[in-house]
Design a protein around this motif. Structure first.
Motif, short mmCIF file in Angstrom:
data_model
loop_
_atom_site.label_atom_id
_atom_site.label_comp_id
_atom_site.label_asym_id
_atom_site.label_seq_id
_atom_site.Cartn_x
_atom_site.Cartn_y
_atom_site.Cartn_z
N SER A 407 17.46 37.63 31.79
CA SER A 407 17.05 38.74 32.64
C SER A 407 17.63 40.06 32.12
CB SER A 407 17.52 38.50 34.08
OG SER A 407 17.28 39.64 34.89
N ARG A 409 17.85 42.72 34.17
CA ARG A 409 18.41 43.44 35.31
C ARG A 409 19.92 43.55 35.16
NH1 ARG A 409 18.05 40.47 39.81
NH2 ARG A 409 18.41 42.27 41.16
N ARG A 410 20.45 44.72 35.49
CA ARG A 410 21.88 44.96 35.32
C ARG A 410 22.72 44.00 36.15
NH1 ARG A 410 24.03 50.93 36.36
NH2 ARG A 410 22.74 51.25 34.49
N ASP A 412 21.99 40.92 37.17
CA ASP A 412 21.98 39.59 36.56
C ASP A 412 22.86 39.54 35.32
OD1 ASP A 412 20.33 38.51 38.44
OD2 ASP A 412 18.48 38.82 37.32
#
Length: 693
Positions: A407, A409-410, A412
């Motif tokens: 991922s 996303r920061r 995650d």
């Protein structure tokens, strides 16, 4: 006994007779666990209906007469005639072994009941069992006595002692009432047969409540109500959760989170060759296609305890099975691969290899699979045996973890990074602990050079007879040293209040002189490497003043024991000394020596003084009030607190590990709000005059 052995020695047990002869084969035991297993069988039938989408409420009632009743709002047990036997569906279900609607007939996609013996076994082991079914606008009823259908001549409330008349020619399913069209459900009430179960077998309410809460987590939207009418005041507990197993994981986890609650869902199919019942009554091996769905919720926390709960069709599998094997093996495989990819950042050498315990440390997970006709090892269904489920669960775990680790996303990225840091730290701690343990094994465990200088050790090498007193302060140590029996009693002084290990890291704990001394003196390691067999003392006794500070010190010590030396508590080897609060000298006239009496609370002191006044006896004023152990003479301390024949000890027990974990986290953890709420709610119960008692 005779050496003769021929065919006439053989016995053939028919039907429910086999269940009554060998109940342990079907329910595990004839004690409380077996009694509870019977109840689970009836409850699970109701749960299977709810899982199939029929009914959203189940009531379990523990009646005052010792019977138990389970009510559901499902479709109701079939009341029409089963063509092969000529019996009603109710009688078939409750009297015939290996009969039911869960053998792949299409009534249930997946269910916990799959041997067809649950309800009939409960019936066979019940002195009386009553079934009521709401179906087709009518209420149908049938009663059984130790598995045999018939009628009870009740006078008022139903009772197993009422006269019973078995059906002679044919059984009859009676219509006893009417219900609105569309209203369906089943009510089962039974009285366990005391000819089968032991006298002390009893329904365990705490276990029942725990199981009900667990089931409510697993079936979102299902309400389960437990009503206990056995006491003076009936009690009722209800559970209903809409969040499913994500809520379950949040409930089970007690430590601070490293990751959020992750949810992995998926399914897979496999083929299986099973014997299928043909229309002519014969069995034929047929290859069938099975669909297995998997739902997993998990999170890692800062602790090192592992909590994994696995279920198959809502049935708990406490001993695991192929689904748990697939979960754990794939978890280890994928995280190993991620550690190898990030070996440079994590400073992991080529020879460093993650172990399963490194990955599972701090993990809380709930694993559920739904599969038609699963294979269990035995009727108690504690281990799943279906081989194909392992690969399907592994596939779901593999895809779920890859999605997290890839991922962008920061959030995650931060969580997966912290997770890898945690498992690598666990691996390094394990390797270091093993090396340290190997070094320590080469030394004599009783070498004084390896123990703290402030330890005042005992002479005996007999672990079962030895005692370690952890003493608060040097003043108390001086008195205790003169009061102890040096043959088997050792003393370790601590200075003031030790570190709160619930908040501190492992490194901070080990660098704390007092904590390190306690672990070193006990000599059995700490955390997951703790070896109870290596402990140098049979009892560890906390001896602190009988005031608020003393209570705080005991709490800090218990936090250390719970977090890092837990097997000592689990094996009942941790105690708290109970020193007296008052010393009353009763004066006798003449040459008769005065009598010394110790009391341990203000209430006990007041009762003593009232009794002495009534007897016309005088006592020396002022009455001595001990504010600390250091105020006692050595002979007084020995007589009241240290000598085995006169002292009082409180053993520290841990009945429920989950509840204990939540209490320690609330009282000693980082979250202030729950602790403040507890203090405010409990303030009314505090007696200010008893603060130092």
């Amino acid at each position: 006994m005779t050496s003769e052995y021929s065919a006439h020695h053989l016995q053939v047990l028919e039907g429910l007779e086999a269940v009554r002869k060998r109940p342990g084969m079907y329910i595990g035991s004839n004690g409380s666990p077996g009694l509870m297993h019977c109840l689970w069988e009836i409850i699970d039938n109701a749960v299977d209906e709810a899982v199939a989408g029929n009914g959203t409420r189940i009531d379990v009632i523990l009646h005052a007469d010792g019977s138990v009743e389970v009510q559901d709002r499902g479709r109701g047990v079939p009341v029409d005639v089963e063509p092969r036997t000529g019996l009603s569906g109710v009688e078939v279900v409750y009297t015939k072994l290996h009969a039911g609607g869960k053998f792949g007939g299409g009534s249930y996609a997946a269910s916990g009941g799959l041997h067809g013996v649950g309800a009939s076994v409960v019936n066979a082991l019940s002195e009386r069992l009553d079934v009521e079914v709401d179906r087709g606008g009518k209420t149908w009823a049938m009663s059984f006595h130790r598995g045999e259908p018939g009628r009870f001549a009740d006078q008022g409330e139903p009772s197993p002692d009422a006269p019973f008349s078995p059906f002679e020619e044919r059984s009859e399913l009676q219509v006893v009432g009417k219900v609105a069209r569309g209203v369906t459900g089943t009510r089962v009430r039974y009285w366990a047969d005391r000819q089968i179960f032991t006298k002390d077998a009893a329904f365990q309410v705490e276990e029942l409540v725990t199981r009900a809460r667990q089931t409510a987590f697993l079936v979102p939207g299902l309400e389960i109500v437990i009503r206990d009418e056995r006491g003076e005041e009936p009690s009722e507990t209800s559970y209903k959760f809409d969040g499913g197993i994500s809520e379950f994981v949040h409930f089970l986890a007690t430590d601070a989170p490293v990751t959020d609650d992750w949810r992995f869902q998926g399914s897979g199919s496999f083929t299986e060759t099973v014997p299928m019942l043909q229309p002519d009554g014969s069995m034929r091996s047929t290859e069938v296609q099975r669909e297995c769905t998997v739902d997993i919720a998990l999170r890692w926390g800062t602790g090192y305890d592992t909590i994994i709960r696995s279920f198959v069709n809502i049935i708990a599998t406490p001993k695991g099975g192929t689904h748990q094997q697939g979960f754990e093996q794939e978890l280890l495989k994928q995280i190993r691969a991620e550690v190898e990819k990030n070996a440079r950042r994590l400073k992991v050498g080529q020879n460093d290899k993650l172990d399963k315990d490194d990955v599972l440390a701090g993990l809380t997970a709930v694993l559920t699979v739904s599969v038609p006709e699963p294979q269990f090892e035995g009727q108690t269904k504690e281990v799943l045996g279906t081989p194909a489920v392992r690969a399907i669960v592994a596939k779901v775990v593999r895809e779920g973890l890859k999605e997290r680790f890839t991922s962008t996303r920061r959030d995650d990225k931060n969580q997966t990074s912290m997770l890898l840091d945690k498992v690598v730290a666990e691996m390094k701690a394990r390797v270091s602990a093993r090396a340290h343990k190997e070094t320590q094994r080469r030394k004599n465990a009783l070498e004084s050079s390896s123990l703290p200088a402030k330890l005042i050790d005992c002479r005996s090498n007999d672990v079962s007879n030895s005692e370690l007193f952890i003493v608060e302060g040097d003043s108390a140590l001086g008195t205790a040293r003169r009061a102890r029996d040096s043959e088997f009693q050792a003393l370790l002084p601590i200075r003031g209040k030790i570190l709160n290990t619930q908040k501190a890291s492992i490194g901070d704990m080990l660098s704390n002189a007092e904590c390190a001394s306690i672990i070193q003196v006990i000599g059995a390691g700490s955390g997951r490497t703790f070896d109870i067999d290596a402990a140098r003392y049979g009892k560890v006794i906390m001896m602190s003043d009988a005031d608020v500070d003393g209570a705080h010190i005991r709490t800090l010590l218990l936090t250390l024991f719970y977090r890092y030396l837990r097997p000592l508590i689990e094996h009942g080897r941790v105690y708290a000394a109970v020193p007296p609060l008052h010393r009353v000298i009763v004066m006798h006239p003449g040459s008769k020596p005065n009598e010394t009496i110790y009391t341990y609370s203000d209430g006990e002191l007041n009762k003593l003084l009232a009794r002495l006044r009534k007897q016309g006896k005088r006592w020396q004023e002022p009455i001595q009030r001990y504010k600390g152990l250091g105020e006692m003479d050595a002979d007084q301390l020995a007589e009241t607190t240290m000598q085995r024949d006169g002292r009082l000890l409180r053993r520290v027990r841990m009945e429920d590990a989950e509840a204990a974990g939540r209490v320690f986290e609330m009282l000693m953890g980082n979250e202030v709000a729950p602790r403040r709420e507890f203090i405010i709610d409990s303030a009314d119960r505090l007696d200010r005059e008893a603060i130092d008692v």
